[in-house]
Write a protein that holds these residues in place. Sequence first.
Motif, PDB file in Angstrom:
ATOM      1  N   GLU A  85      18.672  19.553   1.026  1.00 11.94           N
ATOM      2  CA  GLU A  85      18.206  20.073   0.072  1.00 11.94           C
ATOM      3  C   GLU A  85      17.651  21.359   0.455  1.00 11.94           C
ATOM      4  OE1 GLU A  85      15.688  17.114  -1.739  1.00 11.94           O
ATOM      5  OE2 GLU A  85      17.112  15.815  -2.439  1.00 11.94           O
ATOM      6  N   LEU A  93      14.613  23.544  -7.293  1.00 12.76           N
ATOM      7  CA  LEU A  93      15.818  22.779  -6.674  1.00 12.76           C
ATOM      8  C   LEU A  93      16.808  24.020  -6.778  1.00 12.76           C
ATOM      9  CD1 LEU A  93      17.192  21.049  -4.623  1.00 12.76           C
ATOM     10  CD2 LEU A  93      18.111  19.690  -6.623  1.00 12.76           C
ATOM     11  N   SER A 150      23.147  15.303   4.518  1.00 15.03           N
ATOM     12  CA  SER A 150      22.742  15.638   3.279  1.00 15.03           C
ATOM     13  C   SER A 150      21.625  16.618   3.374  1.00 15.03           C
ATOM     14  CB  SER A 150      22.811  14.479   2.308  1.00 15.03           C
ATOM     15  OG  SER A 150      21.633  13.655   2.854  1.00 15.03           O
ATOM     16  N   THR A 197      22.009  22.205  -2.917  1.00 14.00           N
ATOM     17  CA  THR A 197      21.889  20.838  -2.191  1.00 14.00           C
ATOM     18  C   THR A 197      23.384  21.071  -1.221  1.00 14.00           C
ATOM     19  OG1 THR A 197      23.193  20.112  -4.097  1.00 14.00           O
ATOM     20  CG2 THR A 197      20.688  19.244  -3.840  1.00 14.00           C
ATOM     21  N   THR A 198      23.465  20.347  -0.365  1.00  9.71           N
ATOM     22  CA  THR A 198      24.574  20.375   0.514  1.00  9.71           C
ATOM     23  C   THR A 198      24.840  18.924   1.097  1.00  9.71           C
ATOM     24  OG1 THR A 198      25.235  21.387   2.599  1.00  9.71           O
ATOM     25  CG2 THR A 198      23.114  20.951   2.588  1.00  9.71           C
ATOM     26  N   THR A 199      26.089  18.676   1.517  1.00 14.20           N
ATOM     27  CA  THR A 199      26.505  17.748   2.328  1.00 14.20           C
ATOM     28  C   THR A 199      27.583  18.238   3.447  1.00 14.20           C
ATOM     29  OG1 THR A 199      28.706  17.507   0.848  1.00 14.20           O
ATOM     30  CG2 THR A 199      26.340  15.917   0.462  1.00 14.20           C
ATOM     31  N   SER A 247      21.913  26.192   4.310  1.00 14.98           N
ATOM     32  CA  SER A 247      22.381  25.072   4.010  1.00 14.98           C
ATOM     33  C   SER A 247      23.042  24.415   5.312  1.00 14.98           C
ATOM     34  CB  SER A 247      23.236  25.117   2.893  1.00 14.98           C
ATOM     35  OG  SER A 247      24.620  25.468   3.269  1.00 14.98           O
ATOM     36  N   THR A 299      28.309  23.317  -0.139  1.00 19.11           N
ATOM     37  CA  THR A 299      27.127  23.642  -0.612  1.00 19.11           C
ATOM     38  C   THR A 299      27.017  23.838  -2.066  1.00 19.11           C
ATOM     39  OG1 THR A 299      26.194  24.460   1.519  1.00 19.11           O
ATOM     40  CG2 THR A 299      25.122  25.336  -0.533  1.00 19.11           C
TER      41      THR A 299
END
Length: 272
Positions: free
Chosen positions: A252, A260, A250, A263-265, A192, A216
């Motif tokens: 995926e 999926l 961001s 997800t991460t930022t 991620s 994450t």
Amino acid sequence: MLTKAPHLFDDATRVTAGDSRWQGRTSPDYWAFVGPFGGFTAATILRALLEHPQRAGDPLSLTVNYCAPIAEGAFDLDVRLVKANRSTQHWCVELSQDGSEPATLATAVFAERRPSWSHQQATMPDARPFEEIKPYPKVAAAWVNQYDFRFIEGAVDLRGGTQAQPATAFSKLWIGDRVPRKIDCLSLMAMSDAFFARIFHVKGELVPIGTVSLTTYFHADADDLAKEDVTRVLGAADAKIFHKSFSDQSGELWSPSGRLLATTTQMTYFKA
């Protein structure tokens, strides 16, 4: 082909339990330009939580705030269970070296996932097959060479200098360990953060950067990942703004079957 010998990633992220703190060590194989790869640090923290005797459930989220540089060598992990209820556990981890102030602060949530109604609103991006794409070449940063990156869209080209106009921040690629390893929550955590800094794509050059904060979210537990039984994921990453030395990112991570997984930022510092 998978091997029975311990994988380099597992050796590098190994932790040992102490009386009140856990210990880990940086790895030259997962070194960036001036410190350890942030995904390596996050995965090592997650491993300490997974191996903690009080841990229950699977990771739901992990936030890592990178407060100061981590030097080469050993580090301590102060792992504390802050709050637990029937469904979730909330953890705090501080990484420090030689008794100094924390270099990294992390919070994590673990959850007991129970059968329920399920619906995946998101759809997997279109992608050319992994086998049809050439691997990304090796570079000076050691950690990059531990992964097999295969860009479908938005490959970063760092050979031509600054571009006349900013390019897109979006990229889509397959990511796997260069020596194949089955995807689990530890590899998802590291991957991620394996997207190249968005500013490299936009400006077409290397500039000083560093992750300040990474979060994450895991959308699959250990059983889900075991059923997927894969060694690579499809990644998609983008950014919305670069302003006054900071930018967002961001991302995926998808299984080849279209699930999926995470997800991460993150927020990243840059000097340009």
